[in-house]
Design an enzyme around this catalytic site. Structure first.
Site, PDB file in Angstrom:
ATOM      1  N   LYS A  15      12.178  -8.413   0.518  1.00 19.25           N
ATOM      2  CA  LYS A  15      13.474  -7.659   0.770  1.00 19.25           C
ATOM      3  C   LYS A  15      13.975  -7.822   2.022  1.00 19.25           C
ATOM      4  CE  LYS A  15      12.357  -4.172  -2.708  1.00 19.25           C
ATOM      5  NZ  LYS A  15      12.821  -4.496  -3.869  1.00 19.25           N
TER       6      LYS A  15
ATOM      7  N   ASP B 156       7.223   4.880   2.427  1.00 22.00           N
ATOM      8  CA  ASP B 156       7.600   3.774   1.820  1.00 22.00           C
ATOM      9  C   ASP B 156       8.911   3.344   2.337  1.00 22.00           C
ATOM     10  OD1 ASP B 156       8.467   1.892   0.211  1.00 22.00           O
ATOM     11  OD2 ASP B 156       8.573   3.140  -1.608  1.00 22.00           O
TER      12      ASP B 156
END
Ligand SMILES: [Zn+2]
Lengths: 140, 412
Positions: B227, B201
């Protein structure tokens, strides 16, 4: 946003005062309330006798607003009949939702009126109403 | 390091140059989502003004143009993470969707009864709940890598938890709650030595440092565009081609098929097999421009700029007696995330008070409830930086922080 209208003296004093933070021996009702999004967790205990709330207290963790709101509520409902306590809950929630705005109608809330301005802070409304929703659930 | 002016960088980000509650905005919630530069914002407007069409469909100009933009984006992502081919890059909505795709298409089909899935205690719920579900329905065992007193996952812990029964390890590169950088190279190599596959991740790492899937030899990797300067709603799943080849489609519909008969269908080849329905071309274009922007500054420079900001903030926070810091204490080996609390003050109150000073931070459990429980805390405040933040902003953040206890009626 004006912090003065949120973190008033009443709120900070109640949030630090521990006078309602304890457990009750053999409570009539014990109910958990929590705001998963922010982490407020309270356990509300009440003792009922002849339809009157004889005693109430709480334990748990939470922000100043949720703690102050819980403690103010406990002071307010102790000694009240269940019916009247439920009416206080509805009035409080009505105040936060801005459905009840008239100060005269809100007077029965006494110190809890200090939480009126929370409605200007949508992110914290849940903190203010947590204990009241929990009480309503416990009484109904 | 080439000369980079943060003042110039900040001119590219319109959101950063505004006032909130009459105060200059100080945005320190970058682990939640980052702000967008003009090149990204304008590319989306431009796409809808000039190129909007349904990709991979019609033969007309706009459809072809949209296809070209979409597939150019895929090439851009493949290069950015050093994938071997564009067939290894699947577009999704975000890291969460990528992880769910893997849980449903890979987990549900390749995990069997008695197999072990290993994750870490610091996983975001999005890399935890899908595996809980897979474990439950396949009667597999979900195991956790725990941190030690110093807040790190040790090699001993990794060797203890990853066994010959382990089929899959799914782990955050950088913890979103604590900023810890996990020893992923060791984990990947060790998992491979036990014949287990590894999902990384990278939602909190890829925006901040060079991540090279080939060097890491990782099997799958997921991240979210928003992000890393890109718009909301575009994410990526990387997978080794031979593995993606094996997994069945996650969603069925248009675009992912070859031939459809009344009672059967043959599926398109990679990457289209795993992308059903009309895709988010504007999102991919925004992501392309975001990667261009990051490359322009250089990931090495970004890492250096952020590490300087983070150590500066850590040092300042550490010097305040009313601040408690959580997680790994060291400066090295951590991302640009700091978890902390103000003594006697719940993080909600801290966040509300800082907001009144124009400072945006996050308060709560950071979608990592098991981690919070493991650390014995209810919630924390989290400040997270990006390369466009400045030391002056950190100074203002610290000054605002010094007022928090006063607002709650404490003497000092
Ligand atoms: Zn709260």
């Amino acid at each position: 946003m004006n912090l003065d209208s949120i973190y008033t003296e009443i709120i900070t004093e109640y949030s630090q005062s521990k006078h309602n933070e304890r457990t009750i021996d053999s409570p009539t009702k014990s109910l958990k309330g929590h705001n998963p999004s922010c982490g407020d967790e309270i356990n509300l205990e009440i003792k009922i006798k002849d339809n009157i709330i004889e005693d109430a207290a709480f334990t748990g963790v939470g922000c100043a607003i949720s703690r102050a709101s819980t403690s103010i509520m406990i002071d307010l409902i102790k000694g009240k009949r269940i019916k009247d306590a439920l009416n206080l809950v509805d009035t409080f929630i009505g105040m936060i939702k801005r459905e009840i705005t008239n100060d005269e109608d809100l007077e029965i809330l006494e110190d809890a009126m200090a939480l009126k301005n929370i409605s200007n802070l949508p992110a914290r409304v849940k903190c203010a109403v947590l204990a009241w929703h929990t009480l309503k659930q416990a009484l109904e | 390091m080439k000369q980079i002016s943060v003042d110039d960088i900040r001119k590219d980000f319109p959101v950063l140059n505004q006032t909130i509650n009459g105060r200059k905005l100080i945005y320190l919630d970058n682990a939640a989502t980052t702000q967008k530069p003009n090149t990204v914002i304008k590319s989306i407007e431009n796409y809808y003004k000039s190129f909007n069409g349904n990709p991979h469909r019609g033969a007309h100009y706009l459809s072809l143009k949209s296809t070209e933009i979409y597939e150019t984006g895929r090439k851009k992502v493949a290069n950015f993470i050093n994938a071997s081919s564009t067939r290894e890059v699947i577009f999704t909505r975000n890291a969460t969707e990528s992880l769910n795709l893997l849980a449903y298409s890979y987990g549900m089909n390749f995990i069997e009864e008695g197999d072990e899935i290993v994750i870490s205690i610091m996983e975001h719920h999005s890399n935890l709940i899908p595996w809980q579900q897979v474990a439950k329905s396949k009667k597999a065992v979900l195991k956790y890598l725990y941190t030690n007193e110093e807040g790190i996952i040790t090699e001993e812990e990794i060797k203890k938890k990853i066994t010959d029964k382990t089929k899959l390890v799914s782990i955050a590169h950088v913890s979103n709650a604590l900023g810890t950088i996990n020893p992923i190279k060791f984990i990947i190599d060790y998992a491979h030595s036990r014949d287990a596959k590894v999902i990384l991740d990278a939602a909190q790492s890829l925006p901040h440092m060079k991540v090279n899937v080939k060097n890491l030899d990782v099997d799958f990797l997921v991240f979210s565009g928003h992000k890393m300067l890109a718009p909301l709603g575009i994410g990526v799943l990387y997978g080794k081609e031979n593995l993606l080849e094996k997994i069945p489609p996650f969603l069925y519909g248009g675009d992912m098929i070859e031939y459809v008969y009344e009672d059967s269908t043959t599926f398109a080849e990679l990457p289209h097999k795993l992308e059903a329905g009309t895709q988010n071309v504007a999102g991919v274009l925004g992501l392309t421009k975001a990667i261009d922007y990051l490359n322009e500054i250089g990931m090495d420079n970004i890492e250096e700029m952020e590490s300087e900001l983070t150590s500066y903030a850590l040092e300042k926070l550490d010097s305040l007696s009313e601040i408690e810091l959580y997680g790994f204490k060291g400066i090295s080996n951590r991302g640009s995330v700091i978890s902390f609390n103000v003594k006697d003050v719940h993080p909600h109150d801290t966040a509300s008070i800082l907001d009144a000073y124009g400072v945006a931070i996050r308060a709560g459990h950071h979608c990592a409830q098991p981690l919070m429980r493991y650390l014995g805390i209810n919630a924390t405040c989290r400040a997270s930086f990006y390369f466009y933040n400045t030391k002056e902003e950190i100074d203002l953040f610290i000054e605002s922080l010094k007022n928090v206890r006063k607002w709650l009626g404490y003497e000092s």
